[in-house]
Design an enzyme around this catalytic site. Sequence first.
Site, PDB file in Angstrom:
ATOM      1  N   SER A  14      45.771  38.598  29.762  1.00  0.00           N
ATOM      2  CA  SER A  14      44.975  37.467  30.243  1.00  0.00           C
ATOM      3  C   SER A  14      43.517  37.700  29.924  1.00  0.00           C
ATOM      4  O   SER A  14      43.125  38.785  29.480  1.00  0.00           O
ATOM      5  CB  SER A  14      45.135  37.285  31.752  1.00  0.00           C
ATOM      6  OG  SER A  14      44.280  38.149  32.474  1.00  0.00           O
ATOM      7  N   TYR A  26      43.464  45.225  37.780  1.00  0.00           N
ATOM      8  CA  TYR A  26      44.001  44.109  37.012  1.00  0.00           C
ATOM      9  C   TYR A  26      43.294  44.020  35.657  1.00  0.00           C
ATOM     10  O   TYR A  26      43.941  43.935  34.606  1.00  0.00           O
ATOM     11  CB  TYR A  26      43.826  42.796  37.785  1.00  0.00           C
ATOM     12  CG  TYR A  26      44.346  41.586  37.054  1.00  0.00           C
ATOM     13  CD1 TYR A  26      45.680  41.227  37.136  1.00  0.00           C
ATOM     14  CD2 TYR A  26      43.504  40.798  36.278  1.00  0.00           C
ATOM     15  CE1 TYR A  26      46.164  40.109  36.461  1.00  0.00           C
ATOM     16  CE2 TYR A  26      43.970  39.697  35.604  1.00  0.00           C
ATOM     17  CZ  TYR A  26      45.303  39.348  35.702  1.00  0.00           C
ATOM     18  OH  TYR A  26      45.778  38.250  35.029  1.00  0.00           O
ATOM     19  N   THR A  61      52.275  29.823  39.167  1.00  0.00           N
ATOM     20  CA  THR A  61      53.526  30.463  39.561  1.00  0.00           C
ATOM     21  C   THR A  61      53.822  30.126  41.016  1.00  0.00           C
ATOM     22  O   THR A  61      52.935  29.726  41.774  1.00  0.00           O
ATOM     23  CB  THR A  61      53.433  31.998  39.423  1.00  0.00           C
ATOM     24  OG1 THR A  61      52.475  32.488  40.359  1.00  0.00           O
ATOM     25  CG2 THR A  61      53.046  32.406  38.008  1.00  0.00           C
TER      26      THR A  61
END
Length: 149
Positions: A14, A26, A61
Amino acid sequence: MVPKKKGLIVTISSSGGISHFFSVAYCVGKTACDRMAADMAHNLADSNVCSISLWPGAVKTELIMQVAPDAMRKHFEAGETIEFSGKCVVALATDPKLMEKTGHILNTMDLAKEYNLFDEDGSQPHSELITKHRKYLDATNKVRAPQTH
């Protein structure tokens, strides 16, 4: 894939690889995904196996829609469905010029335009972040990807 001299490896990453998003872990993980895809491309280039890093945009999601704070959820409500990345992968896998993309970071916004893909609601993804970092992506792809003939 190597014995058959054909294949596509897609690493899901991403824009967290270039811009702070969620957390340090992340972002570092996404940066590593991008680098891994590029380095695998070098190792696999002679085998005709393509390795890319795919950047979906905001993906709505089930988990994000259930647990995200309201301010964040608004961003994801306008995002891509989980199926859209799959459409991009199918388009890539059937592209006769796939090896020209090996080692690259590719994003769903650009792939939608290139392959004329649409999400379930008929929209094409758009990402201000991708637009903002276009020069970085182009430069990174030029430096990291193997030179194809």
